[in-house]
Design a protein around this motif. Structure first.
Motif, PDB file in Angstrom:
ATOM      1  N   LYS A 130       0.825  -1.203   0.000  1.00  0.00           N
ATOM      2  CA  LYS A 130       0.000   0.000   0.000  1.00  0.00           C
ATOM      3  C   LYS A 130       0.861   1.255   0.000  1.00  0.00           C
ATOM      4  N   GLU A 131       2.011   1.188   0.680  1.00  0.00           N
ATOM      5  CA  GLU A 131       2.907   2.352   0.647  1.00  0.00           C
ATOM      6  C   GLU A 131       3.438   2.588  -0.769  1.00  0.00           C
ATOM      7  N   GLN A 132       3.745   1.475  -1.413  1.00  0.00           N
ATOM      8  CA  GLN A 132       4.222   1.604  -2.790  1.00  0.00           C
ATOM      9  C   GLN A 132       3.123   2.169  -3.699  1.00  0.00           C
ATOM     10  N   LEU A 133       1.878   1.665  -3.489  1.00  0.00           N
ATOM     11  CA  LEU A 133       0.767   2.196  -4.282  1.00  0.00           C
ATOM     12  C   LEU A 133       0.548   3.676  -3.995  1.00  0.00           C
ATOM     13  N   ALA A 134       0.657   4.007  -2.685  1.00  0.00           N
ATOM     14  CA  ALA A 134       0.464   5.414  -2.321  1.00  0.00           C
ATOM     15  C   ALA A 134       1.546   6.307  -2.939  1.00  0.00           C
ATOM     16  N   ALA A 135       2.748   5.758  -3.144  1.00  0.00           N
ATOM     17  CA  ALA A 135       3.828   6.548  -3.746  1.00  0.00           C
ATOM     18  C   ALA A 135       3.639   6.715  -5.256  1.00  0.00           C
ATOM     19  N   ILE A 136       3.059   5.707  -5.908  1.00  0.00           N
ATOM     20  CA  ILE A 136       2.880   5.763  -7.381  1.00  0.00           C
ATOM     21  C   ILE A 136       1.677   6.614  -7.758  1.00  0.00           C
ATOM     22  N   ALA A 137       0.627   6.615  -6.913  1.00  0.00           N
ATOM     23  CA  ALA A 137      -0.639   7.265  -7.272  1.00  0.00           C
ATOM     24  C   ALA A 137      -0.465   8.737  -7.686  1.00  0.00           C
ATOM     25  N   PRO A 138       0.251   9.621  -6.938  1.00  0.00           N
ATOM     26  CA  PRO A 138       0.384  11.024  -7.375  1.00  0.00           C
ATOM     27  C   PRO A 138       1.051  11.168  -8.753  1.00  0.00           C
ATOM     28  N   ALA A 139       2.059  10.298  -8.940  1.00  0.00           N
ATOM     29  CA  ALA A 139       2.749  10.374 -10.243  1.00  0.00           C
ATOM     30  C   ALA A 139       1.809   9.986 -11.378  1.00  0.00           C
ATOM     31  N   LEU A 140       1.023   8.932 -11.134  1.00  0.00           N
ATOM     32  CA  LEU A 140       0.062   8.511 -12.163  1.00  0.00           C
ATOM     33  C   LEU A 140      -0.962   9.609 -12.438  1.00  0.00           C
ATOM     34  N   GLU A 141      -1.445  10.228 -11.382  1.00  0.00           N
ATOM     35  CA  GLU A 141      -2.435  11.277 -11.567  1.00  0.00           C
ATOM     36  C   GLU A 141      -1.852  12.440 -12.376  1.00  0.00           C
ATOM     37  N   GLN A 142      -0.623  12.825 -12.056  1.00  0.00           N
ATOM     38  CA  GLN A 142       0.006  13.919 -12.804  1.00  0.00           C
ATOM     39  C   GLN A 142       0.254  13.536 -14.259  1.00  0.00           C
ATOM     40  N   LEU A 143       0.693  12.282 -14.432  1.00  0.00           N
ATOM     41  CA  LEU A 143       0.929  11.826 -15.805  1.00  0.00           C
ATOM     42  C   LEU A 143      -0.363  11.757 -16.603  1.00  0.00           C
ATOM     43  N   TRP A 144      -1.454  11.375 -15.937  1.00  0.00           N
ATOM     44  CA  TRP A 144      -2.740  11.351 -16.622  1.00  0.00           C
ATOM     45  C   TRP A 144      -3.143  12.751 -17.072  1.00  0.00           C
ATOM     46  N   LYS A 145      -2.981  13.700 -16.190  1.00  0.00           N
ATOM     47  CA  LYS A 145      -3.310  15.067 -16.570  1.00  0.00           C
ATOM     48  C   LYS A 145      -2.429  15.558 -17.729  1.00  0.00           C
ATOM     49  N   GLN A 146      -1.146  15.218 -17.604  1.00  0.00           N
ATOM     50  CA  GLN A 146      -0.229  15.613 -18.663  1.00  0.00           C
ATOM     51  C   GLN A 146      -0.573  14.931 -19.990  1.00  0.00           C
ATOM     52  N   LYS A 147      -0.990  13.688 -19.894  1.00  0.00           N
ATOM     53  CA  LYS A 147      -1.385  12.955 -21.103  1.00  0.00           C
ATOM     54  C   LYS A 147      -2.610  13.614 -21.751  1.00  0.00           C
ATOM     55  N   GLU A 148      -3.598  13.942 -20.901  1.00  0.00           N
ATOM     56  CA  GLU A 148      -4.794  14.588 -21.458  1.00  0.00           C
ATOM     57  C   GLU A 148      -4.436  15.905 -22.157  1.00  0.00           C
ATOM     58  N   GLN A 149      -3.560  16.677 -21.528  1.00  0.00           N
ATOM     59  CA  GLN A 149      -3.141  17.937 -22.129  1.00  0.00           C
ATOM     60  C   GLN A 149      -2.379  17.705 -23.436  1.00  0.00           C
ATOM     61  N   ARG A 150      -1.496  16.684 -23.401  1.00  0.00           N
ATOM     62  CA  ARG A 150      -0.706  16.382 -24.593  1.00  0.00           C
ATOM     63  C   ARG A 150      -1.593  15.866 -25.722  1.00  0.00           C
ATOM     64  N   VAL A 151      -2.576  15.027 -25.362  1.00  0.00           N
ATOM     65  CA  VAL A 151      -3.506  14.515 -26.385  1.00  0.00           C
ATOM     66  C   VAL A 151      -4.288  15.665 -27.014  1.00  0.00           C
ATOM     67  N   LYS A 152      -4.677  16.620 -26.189  1.00  0.00           N
ATOM     68  CA  LYS A 152      -5.402  17.778 -26.710  1.00  0.00           C
ATOM     69  C   LYS A 152      -4.514  18.578 -27.664  1.00  0.00           C
ATOM     70  N   GLU A 153      -3.257  18.769 -27.270  1.00  0.00           N
ATOM     71  CA  GLU A 153      -2.335  19.488 -28.147  1.00  0.00           C
ATOM     72  C   GLU A 153      -2.147  18.752 -29.470  1.00  0.00           C
ATOM     73  N   PHE A 154      -1.942  17.432 -29.379  1.00  0.00           N
ATOM     74  CA  PHE A 154      -1.798  16.638 -30.600  1.00  0.00           C
ATOM     75  C   PHE A 154      -3.047  16.743 -31.466  1.00  0.00           C
ATOM     76  N   SER A 155      -4.191  16.684 -30.810  1.00  0.00           N
ATOM     77  CA  SER A 155      -5.446  16.730 -31.557  1.00  0.00           C
ATOM     78  C   SER A 155      -5.610  18.068 -32.270  1.00  0.00           C
ATOM     79  N   ASP A 156      -5.259  19.164 -31.568  1.00  0.00           N
ATOM     80  CA  ASP A 156      -5.367  20.490 -32.193  1.00  0.00           C
ATOM     81  C   ASP A 156      -4.434  20.615 -33.401  1.00  0.00           C
ATOM     82  N   VAL A 157      -3.171  20.188 -33.209  1.00  0.00           N
ATOM     83  CA  VAL A 157      -2.201  20.306 -34.308  1.00  0.00           C
ATOM     84  C   VAL A 157      -2.619  19.429 -35.480  1.00  0.00           C
TER      85      VAL A 157
END
Length: 565
Positions: free
Chosen positions: A101-128
């Motif tokens: 659970k500690e390991q999961l708790a350590a990965i979760a923030p990174a995953l959440e940030q990466l998800w947000k970054q992915k959504e932003q990047r996908v939007k940029e790709f889609s616009d271009v």
């Protein structure tokens, strides 16, 4: 433990000890045997063991699920990092310490940030990619056929890939700008050509593509390959049409100019077609005035050419006779003898026969006029010298009359003016021999150069000069005879002087020869040249020309002899 539980019965808590104690009491009260008691205790232990087993299994299953979740989280983290190309979260994937659970708790923030970054990047790709797809559709002409946004490849969302798309987009945007500039140039060219040709620009340009109208926004104009091709074809067709119309208009302008020159059309009437003749020598690119090559203008020029063609035949005689008059005037000023009546009869016969084109006839007469002017120019120097010679002869004739006037020295009105004129006349008369010699030399050189005789009003000029020289020699002899008579008269007595005077009076043939025939200012040669222009016909002067010219020289000689005396 059972003892502790037994010692605290009033706590109100149900534990395994209190339950076992309660069971013992019931057994005692019932009187169960030890075997039954042991059997039942074994059953209770087995049931407890089963419960523990189930709990252990559940705990193991939960742990396995957590491990799967952790593994999936690690895999997703790795996938996102790989797709986004972001190396800042690689440290989380290698962390092995701590509980699951500690390991999961350590990965979760990174995953959440990466998800947000992915959504932003996908939007940029889609616009271009959407912009790329739109521009590509505009270039190929299939913009209206595209439906929905383009699919984004989420396996590679790196900045490098995004930069590649952005570079491609910039290239396409540049190409779009170039195409748009080229389209606008084509549209401007079509507009100018339509203005010059008098065509409707709106209908012409909308036939190529409806978006090319001026009312449409610049960015909304079609830049497809097909539009550019059709614009180029339209411009080429308009250029060809402009070239053909200009060629036709220049032909009409040339015909108009020829007809105007042929019929001596006044300048006011010519100015009505300045808009036609102004482009007679212009190149295709130089014609830029709106309506300069309109069809109605060409038709107007065609109608005018047709009208002038019809008018030309009716004015041919007038034009031909006008040129004949000009030709006769040139010959008259050049003192060249012609037969005007025969020339006019020939012109009438040619026109009435219809065997010669009017333009050819007038061109031939223009050629004759040009040759006559050239001939007159070649004779100008000699004629100027003849004119000076005749003017000198006029002064000589006047001086002769002045010398015979016994009252010339009286103090009458204007006597001093006549005296000054006499002085100038004597100086001029003394130059006559030199004038004659120069004139003879110039005339002979002219005749040798052209192989023909130089005639003055039909009389060879050298013959006139030779006759003048002969009469001058005769006059010299007459002068010597008079001088001898004068010397002889001085030897006679005074009373006989009237007799000698009466004898000397008929011995002056100069005055008799000088006044033969009509004269103008005392000069027969000038009379011949002036009488033709004054009377309007040269035929009346032909009969007395040669006789008058032969009798002209003695007059000059008398003045010379008097001056020498």
């Amino acid at each position: 433990m059972a003892v502790m539980d037994a010692q605290n019965p009033l706590l109100g808590e149900t534990t395994c000890g209190t339950l076992l104690q309660k069971l013992q009491e019931i057994w005692d009260e019932v009187g169960e045997s030890d075997e039954e008691r042991d059997k039942m205790l074994l059953q209770i232990e087995q049931e407890c063991l089963d419960v523990y087993k189930r709990k252990v299994e559940q705990a193991a299953k939960s742990r396995a699920e957590l491990l799967v979740t952790l593994s999936d989280a690690k895999l997703e983290l790795s996938t996102l990092v790989s797709a986004l190309g972001d190396k800042s979260f690689l440290g989380v994937t290698v962390k092995a310490s701590g509980t699951i659970k500690e390991q999961l708790a350590a990965i979760a923030p990174a995953l959440e940030q990466l998800w947000k970054q992915k959504e932003q990047r996908v939007k940029e790709f889609s616009d271009v990619q959407s912009q790329i797809q739109k521009i590509c559709g505009e270039i190929t002409g299939s913009a209206n056929e595209q439906a929905g946004a383009p699919a984004v490849d989420e396996s590679d969302l790196s900045l490098k890939k995004l930069n590649e798309y952005q570079v491609k987009l910039q290239e396409l945007q540049k190409e779009k700008g170039d195409r748009l500039h080229k389209v606008l140039e084509f549209v401007g060219t079509v507009h100018d050509l339509c203005a010059v040709l008098g065509m409707d620009f709106f209908s012409t340009i909308t036939e190529v593509h409806p978006s090319l109208d001026d009312k449409t926004c610049v960015q909304s104009k079609s830049i497809s390959n097909d539009t550019l091709l059709r614009l180029a074809e339209t411009v080429s067709a308009l250029h060809e049409d402009k070239k053909q119309r200009l060629h036709k208009l220049q032909e009409l302008a040339t015909k108009l100019t020829d007809l105007w020159n042929l019929m001596d059309t006044p300048e006011e009437e010519r100015r009505l077609f300045d808009h036609v003749t102004c482009n007679i020598s212009a190149s295709v690119d130089e014609v830029a005035v709106p309506g300069a090559l309109a069809l109605d203008l060409i038709e107007q020029a065609e109608v005018e050419v047709e009208r002038l063609d019809q008018l030309k035949s009716s004015r041919m005689k007038e034009l031909a006779f006008k040129r004949q008059v000009e030709l006769e005037e040139i010959f008259a000023h050049a003192h060249i003898e012609i037969d005007p009546e025969a020339a006019r009869e020939k012109i009438m016969a040619l026109i009435d026969s219809g065997n010669v084109e009017p333009a050819e006839l007038l061109a031939d007469m223009d050629n004759q006029i040009a040759k006559a002017k050239e001939e007159a120019l070649s004779r100008k120097e000699i004629l100027d010298r003849v004119e000076k010679w005749m003017s000198a002869c006029e002064e000589e004739s006047w001086l002769d009359d002045y010398n015979r006037d016994d009252n010339r020295y009286n103090a009458s009105r204007g006597a001093h003016l006549n005296l000054k004129r006499a002085e100038k006349a004597r100086i001029l008369v003394n130059k006559i021999p030199g004038m004659v010699d120069t004139l003879v030399a110039k005339t002979r050189a002219w005749e040798e150069d052209r192989g023909i005789s130089f005639k003055y009003d039909g009389i060879p000029l050298l013959a006139m000069l030779d006759e003048y020289a002969m009469l001058r020699q005769e006059r010299e002899e007459e002068k010597r005879r008079l001088r001898d008579q004068k010397k002889f008269g001085e030897q006679q007595n005074t009373e006989q002087e009237p007799i000698f005077s009466s004898r000397s009076t008929p011995a002056r043939p100069a005055s008799t020869k000088k006044v033969v025939g009509p004269r103008t200012n005392g000069t027969p040669g000038r009379r011949l040249s002036l009488s033709a222009s004054q009377n309007g016909s040269r035929s009346a002067a032909k009969e007395g020309k040669r006789d008058s010219m032969r009798l002209a020289a003695p007059t000059n000689f008398v003045a010379i002899s008097k001056e020498d005396a």
